[in-house]
Design a protein around this motif. Structure first.
Motif, PDB file in Angstrom:
ATOM      1  N   PHE A  33       0.849  -1.186   0.000  1.00 31.09           N
ATOM      2  CA  PHE A  33       0.000   0.000   0.000  1.00 31.09           C
ATOM      3  C   PHE A  33       0.890   1.245   0.000  1.00 31.09           C
ATOM      4  N   ARG A  34       0.359   2.333  -0.488  1.00 31.95           N
ATOM      5  CA  ARG A  34       1.062   3.616  -0.449  1.00 31.95           C
ATOM      6  C   ARG A  34       0.325   4.512   0.546  1.00 31.95           C
ATOM      7  N   ILE A  35       1.061   5.028   1.521  1.00 34.27           N
ATOM      8  CA  ILE A  35       0.499   5.905   2.550  1.00 34.27           C
ATOM      9  C   ILE A  35       0.994   7.320   2.280  1.00 34.27           C
ATOM     10  N   THR A  36       0.061   8.251   2.161  1.00 33.59           N
ATOM     11  CA  THR A  36       0.416   9.654   1.976  1.00 33.59           C
ATOM     12  C   THR A  36      -0.184  10.448   3.131  1.00 33.59           C
ATOM     13  N   ALA A  49      -4.460  13.069   9.335  1.00 37.72           N
ATOM     14  CA  ALA A  49      -5.241  12.654   8.167  1.00 37.72           C
ATOM     15  C   ALA A  49      -4.285  12.129   7.101  1.00 37.72           C
ATOM     16  N   GLY A  50      -4.843  11.408   6.148  1.00 40.51           N
ATOM     17  CA  GLY A  50      -4.013  10.895   5.067  1.00 40.51           C
ATOM     18  C   GLY A  50      -4.800  10.062   4.079  1.00 40.51           C
ATOM     19  N   THR A  51      -4.065   9.494   3.144  1.00 46.14           N
ATOM     20  CA  THR A  51      -4.638   8.648   2.114  1.00 46.14           C
ATOM     21  C   THR A  51      -3.865   7.337   2.057  1.00 46.14           C
ATOM     22  N   ILE A  52      -4.605   6.241   1.945  1.00 45.64           N
ATOM     23  CA  ILE A  52      -4.018   4.922   1.720  1.00 45.64           C
ATOM     24  C   ILE A  52      -4.438   4.518   0.319  1.00 45.64           C
ATOM     25  N   SER A  53      -3.485   4.169  -0.516  1.00 43.10           N
ATOM     26  CA  SER A  53      -3.835   3.791  -1.888  1.00 43.10           C
ATOM     27  C   SER A  53      -3.077   2.531  -2.295  1.00 43.10           C
ATOM     28  N   HIS A  65      -8.302   5.193  -0.157  1.00 47.07           N
ATOM     29  CA  HIS A  65      -9.094   5.324   1.074  1.00 47.07           C
ATOM     30  C   HIS A  65      -8.538   6.532   1.824  1.00 47.07           C
ATOM     31  N   GLN A  66      -9.391   7.526   2.059  1.00 48.56           N
ATOM     32  CA  GLN A  66      -8.975   8.695   2.826  1.00 48.56           C
ATOM     33  C   GLN A  66      -9.430   8.543   4.261  1.00 48.56           C
ATOM     34  N   PHE A  67      -8.587   8.981   5.193  1.00 48.01           N
ATOM     35  CA  PHE A  67      -8.959   8.916   6.600  1.00 48.01           C
ATOM     36  C   PHE A  67      -8.621  10.232   7.280  1.00 48.01           C
ATOM     37  N   ILE A  68      -9.390  10.535   8.301  1.00 49.30           N
ATOM     38  CA  ILE A  68      -9.131  11.700   9.141  1.00 49.30           C
ATOM     39  C   ILE A  68      -9.447  11.269  10.571  1.00 49.30           C
ATOM     40  N   ARG A  69      -8.588  11.639  11.480  1.00 51.44           N
ATOM     41  CA  ARG A  69      -8.726  11.243  12.877  1.00 51.44           C
ATOM     42  C   ARG A  69      -8.997  12.482  13.739  1.00 51.44           C
ATOM     43  N   ALA A  70      -9.506  12.261  14.915  1.00 50.83           N
ATOM     44  CA  ALA A  70      -9.750  13.362  15.845  1.00 50.83           C
ATOM     45  C   ALA A  70      -8.456  13.850  16.487  1.00 50.83           C
TER      46      ALA A  70
END
Length: 100
Positions: A33-36, A49-53, A65-70
């Motif tokens: 996977f590529r993590i940005t 926050a970031g993107t997993i592709s 897959h985009q994610f954002i955390r608190a």
């Protein structure tokens, strides 16, 4: 006008140093996977926050897959590092299911 600039500078308003989008940060590879990391400004701090592709089959676009955390951090570097750690955890727990 002058007072607005003075007080804006003192209390965090008026400038756009953190109101812009997060800076471009290097991607890392993990288990195919590529993590940005893409920390987002959140007041005076940075939100994790970031993107997993992952590349799709030939002729297909990469899956994302985009994610954002608190979670928030004081510096963009800390937020980027934590974003990578959280993305690795997501990959370990969910694997390919993050794309469904």
């Amino acid at each position: 006008m002058v007072f607005g600039k003075i007080f804006g500078g003192l209390f965090g308003g008026g400038g756009d140093k953190k109101s812009a989008a997060s800076p471009a940060l290097a991607s890392v590879e993990y288990k195919g996977f590529r993590i940005t990391p893409k920390p987002q400004p959140n007041g005076p701090q940075w939100q994790v926050a970031g993107t997993i592709s992952k590349d799709g089959e030939p002729g297909e676009p990469p899956r994302e897959h985009q994610f954002i955390r608190a979670d928030v951090m004081v510096t963009v570097e800390d937020a980027a590092e934590f974003s990578i750690r959280k993305a690795r955890q997501i990959i370990d727990e969910q694997g390919e299911r993050i794309f469904s």
